[in-house]
Design a protein around this motif. Structure first.
Motif, PDB file in Angstrom:
ATOM      1  N   UNK A  21     -30.937  31.021 -12.714  1.00 47.20           N
ATOM      2  CA  UNK A  21     -31.455  29.793 -13.103  1.00 47.20           C
ATOM      3  C   UNK A  21     -31.641  29.163 -14.411  1.00 47.20           C
ATOM      4  N   UNK A  22     -30.347  29.738 -14.990  1.00 49.14           N
ATOM      5  CA  UNK A  22     -29.998  29.792 -16.140  1.00 49.14           C
ATOM      6  C   UNK A  22     -28.473  28.899 -16.693  1.00 49.14           C
ATOM      7  N   UNK A  23     -28.207  28.430 -14.753  1.00 48.73           N
ATOM      8  CA  UNK A  23     -26.932  27.453 -14.680  1.00 48.73           C
ATOM      9  C   UNK A  23     -26.667  26.995 -15.568  1.00 48.73           C
ATOM     10  N   UNK A  24     -26.006  26.531 -16.369  1.00 46.04           N
ATOM     11  CA  UNK A  24     -26.037  24.549 -16.769  1.00 46.04           C
ATOM     12  C   UNK A  24     -25.032  23.377 -16.531  1.00 46.04           C
ATOM     13  N   UNK A  25     -23.649  24.194 -16.159  1.00 45.56           N
ATOM     14  CA  UNK A  25     -23.453  23.437 -15.798  1.00 45.56           C
ATOM     15  C   UNK A  25     -22.887  23.054 -14.481  1.00 45.56           C
ATOM     16  N   UNK A  26     -23.288  21.752 -14.250  1.00 43.19           N
ATOM     17  CA  UNK A  26     -23.855  20.396 -13.173  1.00 43.19           C
ATOM     18  C   UNK A  26     -22.545  19.405 -12.806  1.00 43.19           C
TER      19      UNK A  26
ATOM     20  N   UNK B 242     -30.205  13.272  -8.797  1.00 43.81           N
ATOM     21  CA  UNK B 242     -30.462  13.792  -9.985  1.00 43.81           C
ATOM     22  C   UNK B 242     -30.822  15.534  -9.871  1.00 43.81           C
ATOM     23  N   UNK B 243     -31.717  15.863  -9.903  1.00 40.70           N
ATOM     24  CA  UNK B 243     -32.090  16.906  -8.821  1.00 40.70           C
ATOM     25  C   UNK B 243     -32.116  17.320  -7.448  1.00 40.70           C
ATOM     26  N   UNK B 244     -31.347  18.569  -7.121  1.00 34.00           N
ATOM     27  CA  UNK B 244     -30.633  18.993  -5.484  1.00 34.00           C
ATOM     28  C   UNK B 244     -31.473  20.428  -6.041  1.00 34.00           C
TER      29      UNK B 244
ATOM     30  N   UNK C  77     -26.561  17.057 -10.322  1.00 34.57           N
ATOM     31  CA  UNK C  77     -25.878  16.092 -10.740  1.00 34.57           C
ATOM     32  C   UNK C  77     -25.317  15.271 -12.226  1.00 34.57           C
ATOM     33  N   UNK C  78     -24.540  15.353 -12.659  1.00 36.61           N
ATOM     34  CA  UNK C  78     -24.382  14.057 -13.816  1.00 36.61           C
ATOM     35  C   UNK C  78     -23.113  13.000 -13.417  1.00 36.61           C
TER      36      UNK C  78
ATOM     37  N   UNK D  41     -36.435   8.950 -22.539  1.00 39.03           N
ATOM     38  CA  UNK D  41     -36.327   9.288 -21.327  1.00 39.03           C
ATOM     39  C   UNK D  41     -34.703   9.179 -20.938  1.00 39.03           C
ATOM     40  N   UNK D  42     -33.772   8.989 -21.736  1.00 36.79           N
ATOM     41  CA  UNK D  42     -32.411   9.283 -20.542  1.00 36.79           C
ATOM     42  C   UNK D  42     -32.154  10.384 -19.861  1.00 36.79           C
ATOM     43  N   UNK D  43     -31.168   9.039 -18.660  1.00 40.26           N
ATOM     44  CA  UNK D  43     -30.946   9.846 -17.610  1.00 40.26           C
ATOM     45  C   UNK D  43     -29.394   9.936 -17.893  1.00 40.26           C
ATOM     46  N   UNK D  44     -28.707  11.152 -17.334  1.00 39.63           N
ATOM     47  CA  UNK D  44     -27.554  11.590 -17.319  1.00 39.63           C
ATOM     48  C   UNK D  44     -26.499  11.444 -16.235  1.00 39.63           C
ATOM     49  N   UNK D  45     -27.150  10.936 -15.537  1.00 37.33           N
ATOM     50  CA  UNK D  45     -26.667  10.374 -13.887  1.00 37.33           C
ATOM     51  C   UNK D  45     -28.185   9.350 -13.390  1.00 37.33           C
ATOM     52  N   UNK D  46     -26.908   7.715 -14.221  1.00 39.45           N
ATOM     53  CA  UNK D  46     -28.044   7.042 -14.025  1.00 39.45           C
ATOM     54  C   UNK D  46     -28.105   6.203 -12.329  1.00 39.45           C
ATOM     55  N   UNK D  47     -29.108   5.240 -12.214  1.00 40.35           N
ATOM     56  CA  UNK D  47     -29.359   4.597 -10.902  1.00 40.35           C
ATOM     57  C   UNK D  47     -29.019   3.369 -10.967  1.00 40.35           C
ATOM     58  N   UNK D  48     -28.675   2.560  -9.524  1.00 40.88           N
ATOM     59  CA  UNK D  48     -28.017   1.464  -9.482  1.00 40.88           C
ATOM     60  C   UNK D  48     -29.023   0.509  -9.212  1.00 40.88           C
TER      61      UNK D  48
END
Length: 552
Positions: free
Chosen positions: A156-161, A172-174, A191-192, A524-531
């Motif tokens: 639950x505390x793995x921060x590496x994406x 973004x969330x899987x 994913x980033x 609300x900046x995102x580390x995985x942008x959208x198209x």
């Protein structure tokens, strides 16, 4: 004529000739075809602190366009025309914006780096190597947990994406590990984009292979059930990751349309990462040339601040001049004008929008470095508008030069180059924004109040809890990398111009011990942008002869 058509009609010099012009011997490079090369490590030449470094930055970006890379290339070509030994040092484009909002990222018009198709697409494979190394680490983490979890890692505390070098909001969330006992341990993940990965930051800040390995080993991948940090070094996979990056760590050599040597290496975004090309690339250019021109991503509130407060202490060389790029169109948009109305002369909107440029001028001067403004000229600009920017800059004791580099290449930036030569000879005493021993909150407060113009900072309950944890772990004195919208000085993309009195909201921190900084996620900046609705990819094609079109 379109940018890609201009690039395709140009005659490139063999990369061995470009290397020779840069001061490299044939056995100093590894050729990737006729027009690209890797520069071998370790660097053979000694670092010369008397050589000049020019940092190109800009006002906050708008849909109207600013052209920072175009001006950077044009300025380099202009210095070459003035018989100066110059090398340009840029970041590598990411496929995210290439296929998404912006299209290509190699300059424009007659002020480009080439081969533009290769650079904008797979180039020498650096992005793919970084993606592979990042995801190899992710696989090794999950395998470690599955195979008995000797390090007691809390899933639950793995921060590496995991990462992908394309904008893909669906990732973004899987949830991973579904499907039964043999499929791994189920957990939430995400994913980033590759350029936001700490692996990219580590590559860009490493001074050599040994430093790269040291930084990789320090990366925090998560925490144990007792909330102790777990690092790559503890997983015993540092060597494997460094091996995957053995070629990616070498700077890439290409050229401009005018055959000025250009080193393109590393590509972190400035809104969600530190936004500067690699230390190795900049050092290489400084070792070889009398004048090195580099750029920092997005506006000066993001890329330039991070260059000066994060990269400069590692590089051990401060810029001798800062060039701030602005356009009539972007300033009018900052002044409240709609994009559809930008082609019409509007001095009032220009004057109102000048507040954004004025703030960036003030911010860069507080570092005690000479500042020059480059007005990137568009065909719709009127002489009255161009003159008015020069007048406004003069009232702030700043020289502004019109740069018509898209249409004229280096010839359109001769006056700018002459002014830059003059300012680089001025004595200056660099003053960093904050002291290394300042706390994380003190550093953020200085960035928000002095660079952004905000009034205060608010922290979410999670961020407050993290600050306490970081202090206990001894991480509370690291530099801060602000992840913030690029469109505004605030964390609200809709607040254009130079807003004041606003509050910046920090929702979460990400510790990056390999990079040696703490990322603060704001708004609300995102580390995985959208198209976007109509991605740039929709207009791209390749014909039966292999000729690419639609890549801008």
């Amino acid at each position: 004529m379109k940018d890609i058509e201009i690039a395709q009609q140009s005659e490139m010099a063999p990369i061995v000739d470009v290397a020779k012009k840069a001061g490299l011997e044939p056995d100093d490079i590894e050729q990737y075809g006729a027009y690209k090369a890797k520069i071998k490590l370790p660097l053979k030449k000694t670092y010369n602190t008397k050589r000049k470094l020019i940092l190109v930055t800009a006002i906050n970006p708008t849909p109207a366009g600013e052209g920072k890379s175009t001006v950077t290339v044009g300025l380099g070509d202009a210095l070459q025309q003035l018989d100066k030994k110059v090398i340009i040092a840029l970041r590598e484009p990411s496929l995210g914006p290439v296929m998404g909002m912006k299209g290509g990222a190699t300059g424009g018009g007659y002020s480009q780096v080439v081969p533009m198709e290769d650079i904008n697409l797979h180039f020498t494979g650096d992005m793919h190597a970084l993606t592979a190394a990042n995801n190899t680490l992710a696989a090794l983490i999950d395998n470690h947990i599955y195979q008995g979890n000797a390090l007691n890692i809390d899933p639950r505390r793995v921060i590496w994406k995991r990462v992908l070098d394309i904008n893909d909001r669906a990732l973004r969330h899987v949830v991973i590990g579904l499907g039964g006992l043999t499929q791994g341990i189920p957990r939430e993940d995400g994913f980033d984009i590759t350029v936001a990965s700490e692996m990219m930051a580590v590559l860009c800040l490493a001074k050599d292979i040994a430093d790269l390995k040291q930084r990789l080993s320090q990366i925090v991948i998560g925490y144990t059930y007792t909330k102790k940090p777990v690092t790559v070094g503890q997983l015993d996979v540092t060597g494997a990751l460094a091996m995957l990056l053995k070629d990616a760590v070498k700077p890439n050599l290409v050229q401009t349309l005018a055959h000025t040597p250009a080193i393109i290496h590393g590509g972190p975004f400035a809104n969600i990462a530190h936004g500067c090309n690699s230390v190795l690339a900049t050092q290489t250019a400084l070792n070889l040339a009398d004048y090195t021109i580099t750029e920092a991503g997005f506006g000066a509130d993001l890329g330039a601040e991070k260059f000066l407060d994060i990269k400069t202490p590692v590089l051990k060389k401060t810029p001798d001049t800062i060039v701030i790029v602005a356009t009539v169109r972007a300033l009018k948009m900052n002044g409240g004008l709609a994009k559809n109305d930008l082609d019409n002369e509007n001095i009032a909107a220009l004057e109102a929008g000048y507040a954004n440029l004025q703030k960036h001028i003030y911010n860069m001067k507080r570092y005690n470095i000479p500042v020059v403004v480059a007005i990137n000229q568009f065909t719709t600009d009127t002489q009255a508008e161009l003159n008015r920017i020069k007048e406004l800059c003069a009232t702030d004791d700043t020289y502004a030069s019109i740069a018509n580099v898209w249409a004229k290449g280096g010839t359109g930036a001769i006056e700018l180059a002459q002014k830059v030569l003059e300012t680089t000879d001025q004595e200056h005493d660099f003053k960093q924004l904050y002291a290394p021993e300042d706390s994380i909150t003190s550093k953020i407060e200085k960035i928000v109040t002095e660079i952004y113009g905000g009034a205060k900072v608010e922290y979410s309950p999670k961020a407050k809890k993290q600050l306490k944890q970081f202090a206990e772990l001894g991480w509370d004195k690291l530099p801060v990398c602000m992840a913030k919208t690029q469109y505004s000085l605030s964390d609200d993309a809709k607040l254009l111009g130079a807003p004041k009195g606003f509050t910046v909201h920090v929702r979460e921190f990400i510790p990056k011990l390999g990079s040696q900084f703490i990322v603060a996620l704001t708004g609300n900046v995102l580390t995985m942008p959208g198209l976007p609705k109509s991605p740039a990819a929709n207009g791209m094609d390749i014909d039966s002869d292999g000729t690419i079109s639609g890549l801008y």
